[in-house]
Write an enzyme that holds these catalytic residues in place. Structure first.
Site, short mmCIF file in Angstrom:
data_model
loop_
_atom_site.label_atom_id
_atom_site.label_comp_id
_atom_site.label_asym_id
_atom_site.label_seq_id
_atom_site.Cartn_x
_atom_site.Cartn_y
_atom_site.Cartn_z
NE ARG A 1 51.54 -30.31 36.06
CZ ARG A 1 51.86 -29.08 35.69
NH1 ARG A 1 51.05 -28.37 34.96
NH2 ARG A 1 53.01 -28.57 36.03
CG ASP B 1 55.40 -37.46 28.33
OD1 ASP B 1 55.56 -38.31 27.44
OD2 ASP B 1 56.29 -37.13 29.13
CB SER C 1 55.54 -39.86 30.76
OG SER C 1 54.52 -38.91 30.86
#
Ligand code: BGC
Length: 603
Positions: free
Chosen positions: A115, A241, A187
């Site tokens: 994203r 994250d 992440s």
């Protein structure tokens, strides 16, 4: 006449005999059919109970797991300490306080999608004035290729997104602003050397890019961006994250001490005040990334399906806790149990459907859908079995068994995650934990050097991830287990909130905090204050291209709550329905959404 009569009698006798014979056959056939049916159904129930037993998470086991988590945390923090938690220093020692201002970007990479987002921060009064994001699915081949292939693909989309920055995102010196600063949310476990550099330790969640291990992830991305020859973009911070989620939560609520992900994978981080001497921090605190997916304890309830899954995974023997909790694995565990039931007990009547034999054919959003099915005939379960495995007809008993398997797997995940949270609470939260015998447990392992003022302070856990967000029952199970494990006073002090999309927004807020170009990044004009914006929320949906953006009112979208209350959780119904977006959870899609008003706390 008597002859005719005789013939009629004879015919009737023959017909009667035939009917009797057929009836006997039918009865006999039925009984031969029913016997195996009863037998196989019993076998399916046996398998269900066996699985339920192996996956059980009774309170005493959860207590041991929480205790073990706290012990492993302490061991992992010590230099050279032996622990299955990495307990990685993140070099994030200054958390957001709301003063952050300007336009910042974030790139959130860590699952099947990545994203990109831009965020216009307006300082204490303005907060998140405007944000816009785009989500792109990562082709499977790139998850197993080379680091240059993966980062070139990402950089191309990032540069494209940045170059489509609209007028609404202008900063005071917008015309002169030559550098776009960005937070990179990565992440996977990384050994950080500073707040903006770190070597990849290993991959997880289906990624396996051999040449990436040991490389500096920021350098990999930065060179890929430079190869694009687009706008100047600089990575200002590198965060996990969980760290992004904690920072995003802290931006709104200063009691947020823990960041947690319950999505494709799982992990947690927290603010440590009692730092070991080899970890230096100017502020006296630092976020520690636990990498709790690697946690292991003999008290974890392991079933045959977990063993099979682990053996056939890309990282056998690793990430044991994550493989019982993470969304990447829950559907696969259910599939393995159903496959065994079909093979040994003809659950769906045989022959074994080929899709049922295919690893990862059942994804977690599908089991969440089946789990949420409250219809009398379990219609949704029947539909998922038909759509996913091609099983055309199922009886209600079989559907009930499937529903129970989903429940066992989802409940286990939620309860194990709860034990993990309580483990952190034990480490940082002070006294008064255990519901029955707090003295024994708290005194046993309590480290008296930890700051005593934390004993009464509220601790808020900010959670991001589809498992927690979309599966209502998951939240209920998790909260219930936390309450079981804690004393009443302890449970009151621990609040769990959903920090929707917090990991990406948090990274852009941390980029602002660590900005090298603060002056050039002030906002251009007085913007709407959040209270006004919250009253008149406007949402843009874009097809990945700003020219195709259209404006939608809030009511056209799935319900969102914009409350920022301190109240105890009241589970909202967010089961998957036709109108609920499943796109940003495990499902590969590409879309872009921007809201005027940012974070969402629904719990
Ligand atoms: C990674 C963590 C990450 C978690 C949640 C795990 O597989 O190792 O770094 O925080 O997934 O995305």
């Amino acid at each position: 006449m008597p002859e005719l009569e005789n013939r009629i009698w004879m015919n009737m006798l023959i017909a009667g005999a035939a009917v009797a014979a057929i009836t006997t056959v039918v009865i006999a056939w039925n009984s031969t059919q029913k016997a195996p049916l009863v037998k196989t159904r019993n076998r399916a129930l046996e398998l269900l109970y066996e699985f339920q037993h192996a996956a059980a998470t009774p309170l005493h086991a959860l207590r041991q797991i929480a205790e073990h988590m706290a012990i492993e945390m302490r061991a992992g923090l010590r230099r050279g300490g032996k622990s299955n938690l990495l307990m990685l220093p993140t070099y994030v020692e200054n958390l957001p306080d709301g003063d952050e201002e300007g336009l910042f970007y974030a790139l959130d990479l860590g699952g099947t999608n990545f994203r990109v987002l831009r965020c216009l921060l307006g300082g204490k009064d303005g907060r998140v004035l405007k944000q816009e994001f785009e989500e792109v699915s990562i082709p499977k081949a790139l998850m197993l290729g080379t680091s240059a292939e993966l980062f070139d693909f990402i950089a191309e989309r990032l540069v494209d997104f940045v170059s489509r920055e609209g007028e609404g995102f202008k900063t005071r010196n917008g015309m002169q602003q030559t550098v776009r600063e960005m937070g990179l949310t990565f992440s996977f476990p990384v050994k950080q050397q500073s707040v903006k550099s770190g070597a990849i330790i290993q991959w997880s969640k289906g990624f396996d890019i051999a040449d990436g291990v040991g490389a500096d992830v920021v350098a990999l991305l930065q060179s890929a961006i430079n190869r694009q020859r687009g706008p100047k973009i600089e990575v200002a911070v590198l965060v996990n994250d969980t760290v992004g989620t904690l920072a995003g939560g802290r931006y709104w609520n200063e009691d947020v001490m823990v960041g947690m992900i319950l999505g494709t994978g799982t992990n947690a981080c927290y603010v440590e005040h009692d730092l070991p001497s080899h970890v230096q921090s100017g502020s006296g605190e630092m976020i520690i990334n636990m990498e709790w997916g690697g946690f292991w304890s003999s008290h974890l309830p392991r079933t045959f399906a977990d063993e099979q899954l682990d053996k056939e995974s890309l990282n056998p023997g690793q990430a044991g806790y994550e493989k019982m909790i993470g969304g990447m694995y829950l559907g696969e565990i259910v599939r393995r149990v159903l496959l065994r039931m079909e093979k040994e007990a003809s659950l769906f009547g045989g022959p074994v459907p080929s899709k049922l034999k295919e690893p990862f054919s059942l994804i977690t959003p599908e089991i969440a859908k089946m789990h949420a099915d409250e219809s009398k005939n379990l219609r949704v379960v029947a539909k998922v079995l038909r759509d996913v495995f091609g099983v055309q007809k199922t009886d209600l008993a079989a559907r009930r068994i499937v529903h129970d398997v989903c429940d066992i797997v989802i409940m286990r995940s939620a309860r194990l995650a709860a034990a993990g949270i309580v483990g952190i609470f034990k480490k940082i939260g002070g006294e008064a934990f255990d519901s029955t015998d707090s003295r024994t447990l708290t005194n046993l392992h309590w480290d008296s050097q930890e700051p005593q003022q934390l004993d009464t302070k509220r601790i808020v856990v900010a959670v991001d991830g589809g498992l927690y967000e979309h599966c209502t029952q998951y939240r209920v199970y998790m909260r219930a287990a936390v309450n079981e494990l804690l004393s009443e006073a302890g449970a009151k002090r621990l609040q769990i909130v959903l920090s929707k999309d917090g990991s990406g927004i948090g990274a852009s807020i941390l980029a602002a905090r660590h900005s090298q170009h603060r002056g050039a990044n002030k906002i251009t004009c007085p913007m709407e204050r959040p209270s006004e914006a919250a009253e008149r929320p406007s949402v843009h949906l874009c097809g990945g291209n700003s020219s195709s953006c259209s404006q939608h009112t809030q009511s056209e979208l799935p319900p969102r709550s914009t409350q920022f209350t301190q109240s105890e959780p009241t589970p909202r119904s967010t089961q998957f329905t036709q109108s609920e977006p499943q796109s940003n959870w495990l499902q590969a899609t590409q879309h872009s959404v921007s809201y005027v008003y940012g974070l969402e706390y629904i719990d």
